[in-house]
Motif scaffolding. Sequence first.
Motif, PDB file in Angstrom:
ATOM      1  N   VAL A 353      -1.141  -9.176   5.838  1.00  0.00           N
ATOM      2  CA  VAL A 353      -1.170  -9.874   4.556  1.00  0.00           C
ATOM      3  C   VAL A 353      -1.095 -11.370   4.834  1.00  0.00           C
ATOM      4  N   ALA A 354      -1.820 -12.139   4.067  1.00  0.00           N
ATOM      5  CA  ALA A 354      -1.833 -13.595   4.254  1.00  0.00           C
ATOM      6  C   ALA A 354      -0.832 -14.255   3.308  1.00  0.00           C
ATOM      7  N   ASN A 360      -1.753 -15.082   8.479  1.00  0.00           N
ATOM      8  CA  ASN A 360      -1.593 -13.643   8.318  1.00  0.00           C
ATOM      9  C   ASN A 360      -0.344 -13.128   9.031  1.00  0.00           C
ATOM     10  N   HIS A 361       0.295 -12.126   8.409  1.00  0.00           N
ATOM     11  CA  HIS A 361       1.492 -11.486   8.960  1.00  0.00           C
ATOM     12  C   HIS A 361       1.177  -9.997   9.123  1.00  0.00           C
ATOM     13  N   HIS A 369       5.204  -3.487   5.983  1.00  0.00           N
ATOM     14  CA  HIS A 369       4.186  -4.259   5.265  1.00  0.00           C
ATOM     15  C   HIS A 369       4.693  -4.664   3.875  1.00  0.00           C
ATOM     16  N   GLN A 370       5.314  -3.729   3.166  1.00  0.00           N
ATOM     17  CA  GLN A 370       5.819  -4.020   1.819  1.00  0.00           C
ATOM     18  C   GLN A 370       6.894  -5.106   1.851  1.00  0.00           C
ATOM     19  N   GLN A 371       7.758  -5.048   2.834  1.00  0.00           N
ATOM     20  CA  GLN A 371       8.810  -6.065   2.975  1.00  0.00           C
ATOM     21  C   GLN A 371       8.198  -7.462   3.199  1.00  0.00           C
ATOM     22  N   ILE A 372       7.179  -7.508   4.052  1.00  0.00           N
ATOM     23  CA  ILE A 372       6.518  -8.802   4.344  1.00  0.00           C
ATOM     24  C   ILE A 372       5.821  -9.333   3.095  1.00  0.00           C
ATOM     25  N   VAL A 373       5.165  -8.433   2.369  1.00  0.00           N
ATOM     26  CA  VAL A 373       4.466  -8.851   1.139  1.00  0.00           C
ATOM     27  C   VAL A 373       5.434  -9.510   0.172  1.00  0.00           C
ATOM     28  N   GLU A 374       6.633  -8.915   0.011  1.00  0.00           N
ATOM     29  CA  GLU A 374       7.636  -9.483  -0.894  1.00  0.00           C
ATOM     30  C   GLU A 374       8.086 -10.859  -0.434  1.00  0.00           C
ATOM     31  N   GLN A 375       8.113 -11.059   0.879  1.00  0.00           N
ATOM     32  CA  GLN A 375       8.582 -12.333   1.419  1.00  0.00           C
ATOM     33  C   GLN A 375       7.532 -13.457   1.297  1.00  0.00           C
TER      34      GLN A 375
END
Length: 377
Positions: A353-354, A360-361, A369-375
């Motif tokens: 996700v960017a 991108n992460h 992935h969901q945790q990174i998206v929230e961050q």
Amino acid sequence: MGDLLSKIGEFKDKLGKWLNGEEVDLGNIHDGMKKGSEFFHSLTWKHWVAIGGFCVLVGVLAAVLTFKTADEAAPKDLDPNQTIFLSVKKGMSAGDITEELLKHGIINNKKAFWLQVKKGDVADKFKSGTYAFKPNTPPEEIIAKLVAGDTTEVKFTIPEGFGVKEIAKRLSDEGLVDEQEFLDKAKNFAPYSYIKRDKDIRYACEGFLFPDTYVLHDDPSVDGILKMMAEDLDTRLTSKLRQRAEEMHLSIHELITLASLVEKEAMYEEDRPIIAQVFFKRLKLGMPIQSDTTIQYLLDAPKEDVSIKDTKIDSPYNTYQIKGLPPGPIASPGMAAIKAVLYPADTDYLYFVADRQGHNHYSKTYAEHQQIVEQVR
């Protein structure tokens, strides 16, 4: 009186055609005007005052309508320092050239320009080629260039990630092609066997027009530009790169399709080979690629974030709904994206996700992935 007005009207119509560059015979109304002269000698001073006022009114209205029409036909809000390229092709009449000058904002009054053309008797002396002008250039300067054949070398740049629509608009904005003609011809332009014509593909040459800086030495044409850009890509696909694609069991069409997704997903160089690897892993596992860029391709205008509703769009380009690659490329990839597909990174990532800065992460599991998206979002 009625016969005289009829003759005046006929003369006005023919004069208008003459000003627009059409060949007309003004001599056949000579007799009518002679009769009109005899009629004028019989008028009293009161008649003359009335006729004079009427003529002034008609003249003012005609002038207003002339300038209003010219202003409405010319583009608005052009940068006075902008360079506008005009292509004069062999066989174009002086009238055709005038219409193009008006269309691109090089002149803003067609009739004023034509008066200068007629005054200099140069309607048949314009030379073909590509010319550079500024908005609202004085007619005398335009005519001098066209008569002298003072053409210019045309250079244009297409950035990586441009699609056919964006290429067509840029070339049109620079005065090189007609936008709709470019789009129409791009639908079926497939000069190489690896370019597919398919009912699901919007433009056959989408992705196969290499993003580069080009220099035109001849008259620009849609056919010529399409051919030049496609040849550029074909030349850059060296035997070494083609052999590498074969080793990876990728057709050239698949290679450019994947590279177009990488090009649109990655803003930074280091992300390209990693994203390419994520796509390969998903394809191998039978997972949907789920690239937002393919959703953006389906939308009328780009969005910062695609919605859940967007991911439900029924289309073979919707990589949230299909498994495998879309029917074809979604943009023109540069060589960095092409090489990233041919030489991907070695990772175990399945998600990325960017953030708002375009970095991108990556993650290996959906929970991560969901945790990174929230961050980052």
